[in-house]
Design a protein around this motif. Structure first.
Motif, PDB file in Angstrom:
ATOM      1  N   PRO A 210      -5.246 -26.876 106.518  1.00  0.00           N
ATOM      2  CA  PRO A 210      -6.696 -26.783 106.290  1.00  0.00           C
ATOM      3  C   PRO A 210      -7.104 -26.435 104.869  1.00  0.00           C
ATOM      4  CG  PRO A 210      -5.883 -24.986 107.676  1.00  0.00           C
ATOM      5  CD  PRO A 210      -4.782 -25.967 107.582  1.00  0.00           C
ATOM      6  N   ALA A 211      -6.335 -25.582 104.203  1.00  0.00           N
ATOM      7  CA  ALA A 211      -6.695 -25.239 102.826  1.00  0.00           C
ATOM      8  C   ALA A 211      -6.665 -26.474 101.937  1.00  0.00           C
ATOM      9  CB  ALA A 211      -5.743 -24.176 102.282  1.00  0.00           C
ATOM     10  N   ALA A 212      -5.641 -27.312 102.092  1.00  0.00           N
ATOM     11  CA  ALA A 212      -5.546 -28.548 101.306  1.00  0.00           C
ATOM     12  C   ALA A 212      -6.653 -29.518 101.686  1.00  0.00           C
ATOM     13  CB  ALA A 212      -4.176 -29.194 101.521  1.00  0.00           C
ATOM     14  N   VAL A 213      -7.008 -29.571 102.965  1.00  0.00           N
ATOM     15  CA  VAL A 213      -8.039 -30.494 103.439  1.00  0.00           C
ATOM     16  C   VAL A 213      -9.374 -30.208 102.765  1.00  0.00           C
ATOM     17  CG1 VAL A 213      -9.464 -31.019 105.449  1.00  0.00           C
ATOM     18  CG2 VAL A 213      -6.980 -31.090 105.638  1.00  0.00           C
ATOM     19  N   TYR A 214      -9.800 -28.947 102.787  1.00  0.00           N
ATOM     20  CA  TYR A 214     -11.119 -28.623 102.233  1.00  0.00           C
ATOM     21  C   TYR A 214     -11.133 -28.723 100.707  1.00  0.00           C
ATOM     22  CZ  TYR A 214     -12.106 -27.211 106.988  1.00  0.00           C
ATOM     23  OH  TYR A 214     -12.263 -27.222 108.354  1.00  0.00           O
ATOM     24  N   MET A 215     -10.028 -28.404 100.063  1.00  0.00           N
ATOM     25  CA  MET A 215      -9.961 -28.614  98.621  1.00  0.00           C
ATOM     26  C   MET A 215     -10.077 -30.091  98.285  1.00  0.00           C
ATOM     27  SD  MET A 215      -7.149 -25.950  97.052  1.00  0.00           S
ATOM     28  CE  MET A 215      -5.884 -26.298  98.271  1.00  0.00           C
TER      29      MET A 215
ATOM     30  N   TYR B  94       0.432 -21.514  97.527  1.00  0.00           N
ATOM     31  CA  TYR B  94       1.444 -22.355  96.881  1.00  0.00           C
ATOM     32  C   TYR B  94       1.784 -23.582  97.728  1.00  0.00           C
ATOM     33  CZ  TYR B  94       2.219 -18.646  93.461  1.00  0.00           C
ATOM     34  OH  TYR B  94       2.061 -17.733  92.454  1.00  0.00           O
ATOM     35  N   ALA B  95       1.570 -23.489  99.028  1.00  0.00           N
ATOM     36  CA  ALA B  95       1.876 -24.619  99.911  1.00  0.00           C
ATOM     37  C   ALA B  95       0.687 -25.539 100.129  1.00  0.00           C
ATOM     38  CB  ALA B  95       2.363 -24.104 101.262  1.00  0.00           C
ATOM     39  N   SER B  96      -0.428 -25.268  99.457  1.00  0.00           N
ATOM     40  CA  SER B  96      -1.658 -26.014  99.719  1.00  0.00           C
ATOM     41  C   SER B  96      -2.085 -26.913  98.574  1.00  0.00           C
ATOM     42  CB  SER B  96      -2.798 -25.029 100.044  1.00  0.00           C
ATOM     43  OG  SER B  96      -2.479 -24.266 101.187  1.00  0.00           O
ATOM     44  N   GLY B  97      -1.323 -26.965  97.490  1.00  0.00           N
ATOM     45  CA  GLY B  97      -1.674 -27.865  96.408  1.00  0.00           C
ATOM     46  C   GLY B  97      -2.839 -27.399  95.566  1.00  0.00           C
ATOM     47  N   VAL B  98      -2.967 -26.096  95.383  1.00  0.00           N
ATOM     48  CA  VAL B  98      -4.025 -25.593  94.507  1.00  0.00           C
ATOM     49  C   VAL B  98      -3.760 -25.997  93.067  1.00  0.00           C
ATOM     50  CG1 VAL B  98      -5.151 -23.512  93.610  1.00  0.00           C
ATOM     51  CG2 VAL B  98      -4.529 -23.647  96.035  1.00  0.00           C
ATOM     52  N   MET B  99      -2.509 -25.877  92.628  1.00  0.00           N
ATOM     53  CA  MET B  99      -2.161 -26.101  91.224  1.00  0.00           C
ATOM     54  C   MET B  99      -1.529 -27.458  90.959  1.00  0.00           C
ATOM     55  SD  MET B  99      -1.760 -22.823  92.357  1.00  0.00           S
ATOM     56  CE  MET B  99      -0.031 -22.545  92.600  1.00  0.00           C
ATOM     57  N   PHE B 100      -1.139 -28.197  92.000  1.00  0.00           N
ATOM     58  CA  PHE B 100      -0.465 -29.478  91.800  1.00  0.00           C
ATOM     59  C   PHE B 100      -0.735 -30.368  93.009  1.00  0.00           C
ATOM     60  CE2 PHE B 100       2.410 -26.093  93.186  1.00  0.00           C
ATOM     61  CZ  PHE B 100       2.672 -26.492  94.474  1.00  0.00           C
ATOM     62  N   PRO B 101      -0.734 -31.694  92.823  1.00  0.00           N
ATOM     63  CA  PRO B 101      -0.936 -32.603  93.957  1.00  0.00           C
ATOM     64  C   PRO B 101       0.268 -32.596  94.893  1.00  0.00           C
ATOM     65  CG  PRO B 101      -0.480 -33.847  91.952  1.00  0.00           C
ATOM     66  CD  PRO B 101      -0.622 -32.414  91.538  1.00  0.00           C
TER      67      PRO B 101
END
Length: 304
Positions: free
Chosen positions: A250-255, A220-227
């Motif tokens: 890192p999760a947001a970076v690779y996505m 939820y803190a990585s922007g999977v569902m929203f920018p």
């Protein structure tokens, strides 16, 4: 006869460590040096790949749809998130369906790669104690194998991801080749993270029960569902550096790197070039640091 026996016995005043070194003996199960450990892993590379493939094949062997679930599960998750965040909560940040749906599906698939690698890593030692205790091999082979298993699963999913991108008007271009270095960096990061949690999980088996909650919070803190930046901009009392910190995780970076490669549009243009530097930094720090951290406890695995 007694004199001969007495002469062949080792002198009592010689330390055992010195006596063992004199005859080329070493402690059974002792941790090898780091270069030797790397060489041992390389020598077992075929086992690592074969083990990951066997685990992947067996993962859904009891399900009627079999390997289809490798793709169907993240797709169903993406559908649920689209209904909740894309339609009900309006979390798409002004993106049209043509941009938001590939954005969402990419985020789900890429985050699942990291999530599944961590979950498999934390169980890699406790879940394979029979193998660990029966055979002598570098224990790092287990978390590496499980991370490779998740990479293979993601590669199957990439076929669907490409179809989704093309179906919503994002045609192939040279930028798509950037997926390869992005996945290579994410794999290095995932392996390091899996090794960290493999060591932690070997000493605390209950950690496997806690990790799904930790990973859900991370998602939820990585922007999977929203920018992420749009979410921060909507909250006027949040300073800009909050968005910078969130986007550096890192999760947001690779996505974002995979989204940058596959998806055209405003979100593509909003991704800064420093994202590649973050990706390289995370891969180096966590990949190398996690490997060394795991290696330092090599002689402890399976002893409890």
């Amino acid at each position: 006869m007694s004199d001969t026996t007495h002469e062949s016995a080792p002198p009592r005043d010689v330390p055992l460590a010195e006596l063992a070194a004199r005859h080329g003996l070493s402690v059974s199960g002792a941790r090898p040096s780091l270069p030797d450990y790397v060489r041992q892993l390389w020598g077992r590379r075929h086992f690592i790949v074969a083990f990951s493939q066997a685990k992947l094949t067996a993962q859904y062997s009891q399900a009627k749809l079999g390997q289809i679930w490798q793709v169907l599960t993240p797709l169903l998750n993406a559908l649920v998130y689209f209904l909740i965040f894309g339609l009900l909560l309006g979390g798409r940040g002004g993106m049209s369906n043509e941009e938001y749906i590939p954005f969402l599906v990419t985020g789900v698939f890429v985050f699942t790669f990291t999530q599944a690698s961590v979950l498999a890593g934390v169980k890699s030692i406790p879940g394979n104690l029979g193998l660990v205790r029966a055979l002598h091999f570098p224990r790092a082979a287990l978390p590496i194998s499980f991370s490779l298993q998740q990479l293979q699963q993601l590669l199957y999913s990439m076929v669907v991801l490409v179809a989704v991108a093309v179906g919503f008007g994002h045609l192939p271009s040279f930028a798509w080749l950037l997926v390869l270095p992005a996945l290579a960096l994410q794999l290095a990061f995932n392996i390091g993270l899996a090794m960290i949690f493999a060591r932690l999980g070997s000493g605390t088996p209950d950690l496997a029960q806690l990790m799904p909650f930790v990973l859900r919070t991370w998602m939820y803190a990585s922007g999977v569902m929203f920018p992420l930046r749009h979410m921060v901009e909507e909250r006027a009392n949040w300073p800009d550096w909050v968005a910078d910190i969130l986007e550096a995780n890192p999760a947001a970076v690779y996505m974002d790197l995979i989204r940058y490669a596959l998806i055209d549009g405003d979100y593509h243009n909003s991704i800064p070039g420093t994202t590649w530097l973050f990706a390289l930094g995370w891969a180096a720090v966590i990949g190398i640091g996690g490997f060394v951290y795991f290696w330092k406890a090599e002689e402890q695995y399976g002893r409890g």
